[in-house]
Every structure is written in C-alpha cells, then in structure tokens.
Design a protein around this motif. Structure first.
Motif, PDB file in Angstrom:
ATOM      1  N   ILE A   1      18.244 -56.426  -6.615  1.00 24.22           N
ATOM      2  CA  ILE A   1      18.171 -55.025  -6.164  1.00 24.22           C
ATOM      3  C   ILE A   1      19.295 -54.208  -6.769  1.00 24.22           C
ATOM      4  N   LEU A   2      20.516 -54.749  -6.760  1.00 23.32           N
ATOM      5  CA  LEU A   2      21.650 -54.026  -7.319  1.00 23.32           C
ATOM      6  C   LEU A   2      21.486 -53.808  -8.820  1.00 23.32           C
ATOM      7  N   SER A   3      21.053 -54.824  -9.539  1.00 25.52           N
ATOM      8  CA  SER A   3      20.888 -54.703 -10.994  1.00 25.52           C
ATOM      9  C   SER A   3      19.800 -53.697 -11.350  1.00 25.52           C
ATOM     10  N   LEU A   4      18.667 -53.747 -10.675  1.00 21.07           N
ATOM     11  CA  LEU A   4      17.579 -52.809 -10.955  1.00 21.07           C
ATOM     12  C   LEU A   4      17.975 -51.375 -10.629  1.00 21.07           C
ATOM     13  N   SER A   5      18.697 -51.176  -9.547  1.00 21.31           N
ATOM     14  CA  SER A   5      19.108 -49.818  -9.175  1.00 21.31           C
ATOM     15  C   SER A   5      20.072 -49.228 -10.195  1.00 21.31           C
ATOM     16  N   VAL A   6      21.053 -50.006 -10.601  1.00 22.34           N
ATOM     17  CA  VAL A   6      22.023 -49.515 -11.578  1.00 22.34           C
ATOM     18  C   VAL A   6      21.352 -49.190 -12.901  1.00 22.34           C
ATOM     19  N   LEU A   7      20.492 -50.066 -13.385  1.00 22.22           N
ATOM     20  CA  LEU A   7      19.819 -49.819 -14.663  1.00 22.22           C
ATOM     21  C   LEU A   7      18.860 -48.631 -14.577  1.00 22.22           C
ATOM     22  N   PHE A   8      18.175 -48.462 -13.458  1.00 26.60           N
ATOM     23  CA  PHE A   8      17.248 -47.336 -13.299  1.00 26.60           C
ATOM     24  C   PHE A   8      17.998 -46.011 -13.296  1.00 26.60           C
ATOM     25  N   LEU A   9      19.083 -45.935 -12.520  1.00 25.86           N
ATOM     26  CA  LEU A   9      19.858 -44.689 -12.480  1.00 25.86           C
ATOM     27  C   LEU A   9      20.507 -44.399 -13.826  1.00 25.86           C
ATOM     28  N   TRP A  10      21.001 -45.399 -14.470  1.00 23.33           N
ATOM     29  CA  TRP A  10      21.658 -45.203 -15.769  1.00 23.33           C
ATOM     30  C   TRP A  10      20.669 -44.684 -16.816  1.00 23.33           C
TER      31      TRP A  10
ATOM     32  N   ALA B   1      19.073 -39.323 -19.888  1.00 25.10           N
ATOM     33  CA  ALA B   1      18.194 -38.294 -20.479  1.00 25.10           C
ATOM     34  C   ALA B   1      18.712 -36.885 -20.221  1.00 25.10           C
ATOM     35  N   PHE B   2      19.525 -36.686 -19.159  1.00 25.80           N
ATOM     36  CA  PHE B   2      20.040 -35.362 -18.817  1.00 25.80           C
ATOM     37  C   PHE B   2      21.525 -35.198 -19.166  1.00 25.80           C
ATOM     38  N   SER B   3      22.105 -36.172 -19.746  1.00 22.94           N
ATOM     39  CA  SER B   3      23.525 -36.098 -20.103  1.00 22.94           C
ATOM     40  C   SER B   3      23.723 -36.726 -21.474  1.00 22.94           C
ATOM     41  N   ASN B   4      24.962 -36.776 -21.882  1.00 23.83           N
ATOM     42  CA  ASN B   4      25.286 -37.346 -23.196  1.00 23.83           C
ATOM     43  C   ASN B   4      25.493 -38.852 -23.155  1.00 23.83           C
ATOM     44  N   LEU B   5      25.150 -39.462 -22.044  1.00 23.27           N
ATOM     45  CA  LEU B   5      25.322 -40.912 -21.937  1.00 23.27           C
ATOM     46  C   LEU B   5      24.263 -41.631 -22.769  1.00 23.27           C
ATOM     47  N   SER B   6      24.666 -42.714 -23.355  1.00 20.19           N
ATOM     48  CA  SER B   6      23.718 -43.526 -24.113  1.00 20.19           C
ATOM     49  C   SER B   6      22.932 -44.401 -23.158  1.00 20.19           C
ATOM     50  N   PRO B   7      21.637 -44.563 -23.387  1.00 17.17           N
ATOM     51  CA  PRO B   7      20.833 -45.385 -22.468  1.00 17.17           C
ATOM     52  C   PRO B   7      21.278 -46.844 -22.524  1.00 17.17           C
ATOM     53  N   PRO B   8      21.082 -47.571 -21.467  1.00 18.53           N
ATOM     54  CA  PRO B   8      21.495 -48.991 -21.458  1.00 18.53           C
ATOM     55  C   PRO B   8      20.640 -49.813 -22.409  1.00 18.53           C
ATOM     56  N   GLU B   9      21.262 -50.739 -23.042  1.00 17.19           N
ATOM     57  CA  GLU B   9      20.580 -51.654 -23.958  1.00 17.19           C
ATOM     58  C   GLU B   9      20.543 -53.035 -23.319  1.00 17.19           C
ATOM     59  N   PHE B  10      19.389 -53.380 -22.857  1.00 17.04           N
ATOM     60  CA  PHE B  10      19.226 -54.683 -22.212  1.00 17.04           C
ATOM     61  C   PHE B  10      18.866 -55.710 -23.281  1.00 17.04           C
ATOM     62  N   PRO B  11      19.604 -56.791 -23.382  1.00 20.07           N
ATOM     63  CA  PRO B  11      19.312 -57.772 -24.437  1.00 20.07           C
ATOM     64  C   PRO B  11      17.972 -58.458 -24.193  1.00 20.07           C
ATOM     65  N   GLU B  12      17.263 -58.653 -25.276  1.00 17.96           N
ATOM     66  CA  GLU B  12      15.976 -59.330 -25.194  1.00 17.96           C
ATOM     67  C   GLU B  12      16.205 -60.842 -25.162  1.00 17.96           C
ATOM     68  N   ILE B  13      15.793 -61.444 -24.089  1.00 17.03           N
ATOM     69  CA  ILE B  13      16.007 -62.871 -23.883  1.00 17.03           C
ATOM     70  C   ILE B  13      14.677 -63.591 -24.046  1.00 17.03           C
ATOM     71  N   LYS B  14      14.630 -64.497 -24.983  1.00 17.71           N
ATOM     72  CA  LYS B  14      13.435 -65.301 -25.216  1.00 17.71           C
ATOM     73  C   LYS B  14      13.860 -66.763 -25.363  1.00 17.71           C
TER      74      LYS B  14
END
Length: 277
Positions: free
Chosen positions: A134-143, A148-161
């Motif tokens: 829950i904590l991880s999903l909330s942080v990534l969703f808000l980030w 999109a509304f600020s100069n922050l770069s979107p989070p880059e989640f590493p692709e795990i295979k």
C-alpha cells in the motif's frame, strides 16, 4: 818482542780465510726478476659495500604450520584453501566477509529492522506485506501524477524479469539438496553405524533444547547474525581461532575415544556389526 808476538807456526793451526762480505742485491733486481718469471696479477675491483643490510622476507605462517593429527594442516577442519574460496569466491563470499561494507551493512540493517517489526512490535508477515505494498503504490501513484504538473521527473521503475535459466538453476539446486537429504536419512536410519545415529540424535536434541529457549523467528535472526558476523571475525583472528580450535578438537577426540571404548564398543549392535564386517 817480535818473537814473542809471532805465533808458533808448527803447533798452531792455520788461520781460516776471511769470508768475503756479501752485499745485498738491490731491491729493483728482485722485483725485475719476479716480473720476468711470473705474469702480472690483475687487480680486482673492490666490491662496494651495501649501504644497508637487505631485509629478509618473513616466511608465510602457513608454511610453518605443522601437520595435524589427521594428516592435514592445523587449519580449522583441515582447510587448505583461503576462506573466500571456501565460501564460494563470488558476491556471496564478498557479502559474508564484508568486502563491500555498504551492501553487507544494508543487509544486516534490513534483517534487524524486520526482526524488530515482527518480534518487538508484533507485526505479522501478511500484514507487513500488505502495508508495504500500500505504501509503495501510494508513493509511486502520487509521484507520477505530480510530475505531470511540476518539473519533477516521473519515477522510473526498473523492469524485473526472471529468466527461465534462473528458475531451472534454483529448481535443480533444491532437487539436489532434497535428494542428498533423503539419501542421508536412509543411510542413517537403515544403516548399522551406531556412532552416526547417536551423533545425529545428539545434534537434534541440542537443537530442540535451543529452540525451546527462543521462538522460530528469533532463532532465525540469531542464525542470520551468526552467518553475517562469524566469517569476518574468523578471518580477522584466523590464527588464534585455528590454534584453540585444534586443541578443542583434540580434547573432543580424546573424550569420544573414552566413550567409544567404555560404552559404544560394549553395545550389542557394535558386536553384531563387527561380526558382519
């Protein structure tokens, strides 16, 4: 007066002839004669003395170790290879021996935090997993939405295979370990070695006593701490531990020989085993 001074020529012996004085030959002639008879000796160049004495390199301590009672070296359990190679020689050995202190310290801190959460605070495993997700999903969703509304770069989640080879290696390792454990259990249970079965029973009894002092999670955490601390402590104090370890093994062997002679050899199973050998 002249007759008195003249000696009697008939009775007195004739005076010896005077010895001519031998004059010493000059030194130059001797030197020249020596040069004529012998070749000149070449002069040797003087060897310059060293400014300081060369330091002798000390011999390694391993070469001075005497041979143990079993024919091996005095290293613990007869080990002849370095500890890093014995532990695998890869990233696992680097973590256990704290070659990279940041990674080893992070793993140690993470294990300690998990033990505190589960043991001290009273967290349960399923609750902890759900709250972490829950904590991880909330942080990534808000980030991602605020970016999109600020100069922050979107989070880059590493692709795990996970590759198929990884699963196959893990499955093969688990299969080999299970087969080895099953074969060892059959050899002990259906074998005729009374010493081996008594030793296994003693080890299991000690583990049961220790497990009665702590719960399962605390016991796992203690094993985790021992795995991360004992190898590096042994590597730093290897010589001292080897000396005392060899003495302890010799004393244990003496006590085992006494028990074997007074108890084990008198058991009926031991006599039955000797007859069939």
């Amino acid at each position: 007066m002249e007759n008195m001074l003249e000696p009697d020529q008939e009775g007195a012996p004739a005076a010896p002839d005077p010895v001519p004085d031998l004059e010493p030959e000059p030194l130059m002639e001797v030197v020249n004669d020596h040069e004529m008879k012998h070749e000149p000796v070449p002069e040797l160049e003087p060897v310059p003395e060293p400014m300081f004495e060369p330091l002798l390199e000390p011999e390694p301590l391993v070469s001075k170790r005497s041979v143990g009672c079993c024919g091996g070296s005095n290293r613990l359990f007869g080990r002849e290879r370095p500890l890093h190679i014995v532990l695998g020689g890869g990233n696992t050995a680097n973590i256990l021996l704290w070659r990279n202190k940041q990674i080893s310290g992070g793993i140690f801190a993470g294990g300690t935090v998990l033990w505190i959460l589960f043991e001290c605070i009273g967290y349960h495993l399923i609750t902890f997993i759900c709250h972490s997700l829950i904590l991880s999903l909330s942080v990534l969703f808000l980030w991602s939405n605020l970016a999109a509304f600020s100069n922050l770069s979107p989070p880059e989640f590493p692709e795990i295979k996970l590759s198929e080879d990884t699963f196959l290696k893990v499955a093969l390792m688990l299969r080999n370990e299970f087969n080895w454990a099953s074969k060892t259990f059959q050899e002990i249970a259906f074998g005729q070695d009374i010493k081996k079965i008594l030793l296994v029973a003693l080890v299991l009894w000690i583990v049961s006593v220790v497990g009665n002092w702590f719960n399962f999670l605390t016991l796992v955490y203690f094993l985790f701490v021992m795995v991360l601390t004992l190898p590096t402590l042994y590597e730093k104090n290897e010589d001292i531990v080897d000396i005392y370890g060899a003495k302890a093994l010799v004393e244990l062997k003496k006590h085992y020989d006494v028990v074997d002679e007074l108890v084990l050899q008198k058991l009926p199973i031991s006599s039955f085993q000797k007859k069939h050998q």
